[in-house]
Write a protein that holds these residues in place. Structure first.
Motif, PDB file in Angstrom:
ATOM      1  N   SER A   1     -33.145 -12.671  14.379  1.00  0.00           N
ATOM      2  CA  SER A   1     -32.651 -12.035  13.162  1.00  0.00           C
ATOM      3  C   SER A   1     -31.277 -11.445  13.378  1.00  0.00           C
ATOM      4  N   LYS A   2     -31.102 -10.888  14.542  1.00  0.00           N
ATOM      5  CA  LYS A   2     -29.792 -10.315  14.838  1.00  0.00           C
ATOM      6  C   LYS A   2     -28.743 -11.424  14.915  1.00  0.00           C
ATOM      7  N   ALA A   3     -29.144 -12.552  15.495  1.00  0.00           N
ATOM      8  CA  ALA A   3     -28.237 -13.696  15.599  1.00  0.00           C
ATOM      9  C   ALA A   3     -27.883 -14.227  14.215  1.00  0.00           C
ATOM     10  N   ILE A   4     -28.853 -14.212  13.319  1.00  0.00           N
ATOM     11  CA  ILE A   4     -28.591 -14.693  11.946  1.00  0.00           C
ATOM     12  C   ILE A   4     -27.479 -13.879  11.310  1.00  0.00           C
ATOM     13  N   GLY A   5     -27.523 -12.580  11.536  1.00  0.00           N
ATOM     14  CA  GLY A   5     -26.492 -11.721  10.963  1.00  0.00           C
ATOM     15  C   GLY A   5     -25.099 -12.069  11.460  1.00  0.00           C
ATOM     16  N   ALA A   6     -25.040 -12.606  12.669  1.00  0.00           N
ATOM     17  CA  ALA A   6     -23.731 -12.907  13.271  1.00  0.00           C
ATOM     18  C   ALA A   6     -23.295 -14.352  13.039  1.00  0.00           C
ATOM     19  N   THR A   7     -24.180 -15.159  12.457  1.00  0.00           N
ATOM     20  CA  THR A   7     -23.879 -16.578  12.266  1.00  0.00           C
ATOM     21  C   THR A   7     -23.080 -16.810  10.992  1.00  0.00           C
ATOM     22  N   LYS A   8     -22.005 -17.576  11.108  1.00  0.00           N
ATOM     23  CA  LYS A   8     -21.174 -17.876   9.924  1.00  0.00           C
ATOM     24  C   LYS A   8     -21.660 -19.140   9.224  1.00  0.00           C
ATOM     25  N   ASP A   9     -22.097 -20.096  10.003  1.00  0.00           N
ATOM     26  CA  ASP A   9     -22.509 -21.403   9.488  1.00  0.00           C
ATOM     27  C   ASP A   9     -23.740 -21.289   8.594  1.00  0.00           C
ATOM     28  N   ALA A  10     -23.591 -21.586   7.304  1.00  0.00           N
ATOM     29  CA  ALA A  10     -24.655 -21.390   6.324  1.00  0.00           C
ATOM     30  C   ALA A  10     -25.876 -22.255   6.605  1.00  0.00           C
ATOM     31  N   ALA A  11     -25.639 -23.512   7.026  1.00  0.00           N
ATOM     32  CA  ALA A  11     -26.760 -24.419   7.288  1.00  0.00           C
ATOM     33  C   ALA A  11     -27.581 -23.926   8.471  1.00  0.00           C
ATOM     34  N   ASP A  12     -26.860 -23.496   9.491  1.00  0.00           N
ATOM     35  CA  ASP A  12     -27.511 -22.980  10.695  1.00  0.00           C
ATOM     36  C   ASP A  12     -28.360 -21.760  10.352  1.00  0.00           C
ATOM     37  N   ARG A  13     -27.797 -20.886   9.545  1.00  0.00           N
ATOM     38  CA  ARG A  13     -28.545 -19.698   9.097  1.00  0.00           C
ATOM     39  C   ARG A  13     -29.849 -20.097   8.426  1.00  0.00           C
ATOM     40  N   GLU A  14     -29.713 -21.060   7.511  1.00  0.00           N
ATOM     41  CA  GLU A  14     -30.875 -21.452   6.710  1.00  0.00           C
ATOM     42  C   GLU A  14     -32.006 -21.959   7.601  1.00  0.00           C
ATOM     43  N   VAL A  15     -31.654 -22.752   8.618  1.00  0.00           N
ATOM     44  CA  VAL A  15     -32.657 -23.288   9.538  1.00  0.00           C
ATOM     45  C   VAL A  15     -33.404 -22.152  10.225  1.00  0.00           C
ATOM     46  N   ARG A  16     -32.632 -21.197  10.684  1.00  0.00           N
ATOM     47  CA  ARG A  16     -33.257 -20.104  11.432  1.00  0.00           C
ATOM     48  C   ARG A  16     -34.093 -19.180  10.538  1.00  0.00           C
ATOM     49  N   ILE A  17     -33.618 -18.994   9.332  1.00  0.00           N
ATOM     50  CA  ILE A  17     -34.379 -18.147   8.407  1.00  0.00           C
ATOM     51  C   ILE A  17     -35.737 -18.767   8.126  1.00  0.00           C
ATOM     52  N   VAL A  18     -35.735 -20.084   7.920  1.00  0.00           N
ATOM     53  CA  VAL A  18     -37.014 -20.763   7.678  1.00  0.00           C
ATOM     54  C   VAL A  18     -37.932 -20.615   8.894  1.00  0.00           C
ATOM     55  N   GLU A  19     -37.330 -20.772  10.060  1.00  0.00           N
ATOM     56  CA  GLU A  19     -38.117 -20.658  11.292  1.00  0.00           C
ATOM     57  C   GLU A  19     -38.720 -19.254  11.409  1.00  0.00           C
ATOM     58  N   MET A  20     -37.924 -18.243  11.119  1.00  0.00           N
ATOM     59  CA  MET A  20     -38.392 -16.866  11.253  1.00  0.00           C
ATOM     60  C   MET A  20     -39.420 -16.497  10.189  1.00  0.00           C
ATOM     61  N   ARG A  21     -39.321 -17.214   9.056  1.00  0.00           N
ATOM     62  CA  ARG A  21     -40.317 -16.975   8.023  1.00  0.00           C
ATOM     63  C   ARG A  21     -41.700 -17.348   8.565  1.00  0.00           C
ATOM     64  N   LEU A  22     -41.738 -18.463   9.294  1.00  0.00           N
ATOM     65  CA  LEU A  22     -43.004 -18.903   9.893  1.00  0.00           C
ATOM     66  C   LEU A  22     -43.480 -17.907  10.949  1.00  0.00           C
ATOM     67  N   VAL A  23     -42.531 -17.453  11.774  1.00  0.00           N
ATOM     68  CA  VAL A  23     -42.876 -16.457  12.791  1.00  0.00           C
ATOM     69  C   VAL A  23     -43.428 -15.209  12.118  1.00  0.00           C
ATOM     70  N   GLY A  24     -42.794 -14.807  11.028  1.00  0.00           N
ATOM     71  CA  GLY A  24     -43.245 -13.636  10.286  1.00  0.00           C
ATOM     72  C   GLY A  24     -44.670 -13.786   9.794  1.00  0.00           C
ATOM     73  N   ASP A  25     -44.988 -14.988   9.308  1.00  0.00           N
ATOM     74  CA  ASP A  25     -46.349 -15.240   8.834  1.00  0.00           C
ATOM     75  C   ASP A  25     -47.356 -15.084   9.966  1.00  0.00           C
ATOM     76  N   GLU A  26     -46.964 -15.604  11.133  1.00  0.00           N
ATOM     77  CA  GLU A  26     -47.856 -15.531  12.281  1.00  0.00           C
ATOM     78  C   GLU A  26     -48.045 -14.080  12.735  1.00  0.00           C
ATOM     79  N   ILE A  27     -46.958 -13.325  12.723  1.00  0.00           N
ATOM     80  CA  ILE A  27     -47.051 -11.908  13.080  1.00  0.00           C
ATOM     81  C   ILE A  27     -48.004 -11.202  12.121  1.00  0.00           C
ATOM     82  N   GLU A  28     -47.876 -11.505  10.851  1.00  0.00           N
ATOM     83  CA  GLU A  28     -48.717 -10.847   9.864  1.00  0.00           C
ATOM     84  C   GLU A  28     -50.186 -11.163  10.097  1.00  0.00           C
ATOM     85  N   ARG A  29     -50.433 -12.445  10.442  1.00  0.00           N
ATOM     86  CA  ARG A  29     -51.815 -12.860  10.679  1.00  0.00           C
ATOM     87  C   ARG A  29     -52.400 -12.104  11.873  1.00  0.00           C
ATOM     88  N   LEU A  30     -51.638 -12.054  12.971  1.00  0.00           N
ATOM     89  CA  LEU A  30     -52.110 -11.367  14.166  1.00  0.00           C
ATOM     90  C   LEU A  30     -52.249  -9.865  13.913  1.00  0.00           C
TER      91      LEU A  30
END
Length: 424
Positions: free
Chosen positions: A55-84
């Motif tokens: 998440s911290k890296a996302i804040g520092a990333t300029k490339d919009a496509a790269d950001r989007e990929v990571r946000i989607v990835e973290m959304r999944l991680v977030g779901d898993e955290i919530e489940r656990l």
RNA sequence: GGAGGGGUCGCAUAGUGGUCUAGUGCGCCCGCCUGCUAAGCGGGUUCCGGGGUAACUCGGUCGAGGGUUCAAAUCCCUCCCCCUCCGCCA
């Protein structure tokens, strides 16, 4: 409560003491939950660490496509955290609930036995008085001196309430003053405390959830009436870290106590020995762990000084494993002889609770010259319970005509030497 | 009970979505420098939990609890406490 770490490291001792107390507690379930908890915790914390970094890296990333990929990835991680987390919360809630049910460990000195018949007589002090006449119980004396009115108490509040008036009301007040002064002279700090506390305070002191049936509470608001000043004293420092150099702290206070005694109707019905509301002078000590054994001895000595000065025969009992209180590791009871009703009256209970209440109420202190924080030991002792001490004075100092001598120590407080008989 | 203001590290304050690993000052602790003291310089300074023999490391913690979001001291909801004024009152 006992700390999880302590239970983990001393499981056999804890289980043995539960048995000795003649009770049950879910120690095995706690150990199991503890293991499950730590397993899940490691997974969920690893995921959180990952999310924090990315998440911290996302804040520092300029490339919009790269950001989007990571946000989607973290959304999944977030779901898993919530489940656990959901599973973890369930485990932690149960763990907390079960921890509340485990009683304190027992001091090795505590006599073993299933119930109060195994309590050990430590000492009897003073001779039981002999009367050249048949000594009367206090309810008869109360009528003769004209100060005890059970009927009118029952009229306004139901059974187990009474009123005192005239010299008997004054006798009770004199005893309270006398005891506060005595303990104050010994260095105890006098405290005035709330008589109603919130539910969280009752949990912190160990009254809830187990003793809910013995408590009065406000019908609409979050207030419970204290069953003893101990509950308030425990909460004095709830959620606090006591600065270095302040221990030991010794307090004394007088409060009314309110208890729902839902016992069988036939027991202790005569007189004022057991009511829903009574007065008590209570002592309370916060100290370092190394001091608590000596502090318990000192508290017992403090309590004993009262019947000794008043010239009342009493005895000391060491409570056995089956009779000792939930919070306590070691308890001595003081009982004063009541010759009129021919019975020993419990007027004080002095207990060392070790750090049991400190854990529960989240109280720590800073040791001098040492890093970190520790949990203080906490002790309590009645000094003494009131209407019973009134009973003891009445029955021990009665004269043949039903009048009552005033013990010398109380005369300055009463302004009289004798409570005269007004009805023969 | 009504209206308004506020709760951030021991204290005082800054912070209105990512540069916050919560800054700064004071206090405190350690060290350097120094006849002594002060000043100066450098470092440190919450608590809880997990992992590790340990050095250390990870997570949480900005009154409490929920929510939104990839990300919350910061936005939303509920509650608690404190302050000011009004009402009431022992």
């Amino acid at each position: 409560m006992l700390s999880l770490q302590f239970i983990r490291e001393n499981a056999d001792r804890v289980k043995r003491d539960v048995l000795l107390r003649n009770t049950t507690a879910p120690v095995d379930r706690i150990l199991q939950l503890d293991e499950e908890r730590r397993a899940i915790l490691q997974q969920v914390e690893a995921l959180r660490a990952k999310r924090n970094t990315v998440s911290k890296a996302i804040g520092a990333t300029k490339d919009a496509a790269d950001r989007e990929v990571r946000i989607v990835e973290m959304r999944l991680v977030g779901d898993e955290i919530e489940r656990l987390d959901t599973g973890l919360n369930k485990i932690e809630a149960e763990l907390k609930e079960k921890l509340y049910e485990v009683p304190n460990i027992l001091d090795p000195d505590v006599p073993k036995g299933p119930d109060e018949t195994s309590n050990q007589l430590v000492e009897v002090v003073g001779d039981l008085p002999r009367f050249p006449f048949a000594p009367r119980p206090h309810w008869e004396l109360g009528e003769i001196v004209g100060g005890l009115d059970i009927e009118r108490g029952a009229k306004m509040s139901g059974s187990r309430f009474y009123t005192l008036r005239g010299p008997l009301a004054k006798l009770q007040r004199a005893l309270i003053q006398f005891m506060l002064n005595e303990h104050g002279r010994a260095g105890f700090t006098e405290a005035y405390l709330p008589y109603m506390l919130t539910e969280a305070s009752l949990y912190a002191a160990g009254q809830l959830p187990k003793f809910r049936d013995n408590l009065y509470r406000d019908f609409e608001e979050d207030y419970y009436f204290i069953p003893t000043a101990e509950v308030a004293f425990v909460n004095l420092y709830r959620d606090e870290i006591i600065p270095a150099g302040q221990l030991p702290m010794r307090f004394v206070g007088h409060t009314p106590c309110f208890r729902r005694e839902k016992m069988s109707a036939g027991r202790d019905v005569r007189g004022i020995k057991r009511g829903h509301q009574f007065e008590k002078v209570e002592m309370f000590v916060y100290c370092e762990p190394e001091q608590s054994e000596a502090e318990l001895e000192a508290l017992v000595a403090r309590a004993r000084s009262i019947p000794e000065i008043l010239g009342l025969p009493y005895r000391v009992l060491a409570l056995c494993s089956g009779d000792i209180g939930f919070n306590s590791t070691k308890t001595f009871d003081l009982e004063i002889w009541a010759p009129g009703q021919g019975e020993w009256l419990e007027v004080s209970s002095a207990s060392n609770c070790l750090d049991f209440q400190a854990w529960r109420a989240n109280i720590r202190y800073r040791p001098g010259g040492e890093q970190g924080v520790r949990h203080p030991h906490m002790l309590n002792a009645s000094g003494l319970a009131l209407p019973r001490t009134v009973i003891a004075v009445m029955e021990n100092y009665q004269r043949e005509d039903g009048s009552i001598e005033v013990p010398e120590a109380l005369q300055p407080y009463m302004g009289m030497n004798v409570i005269p008989a007004v009805m023969a």
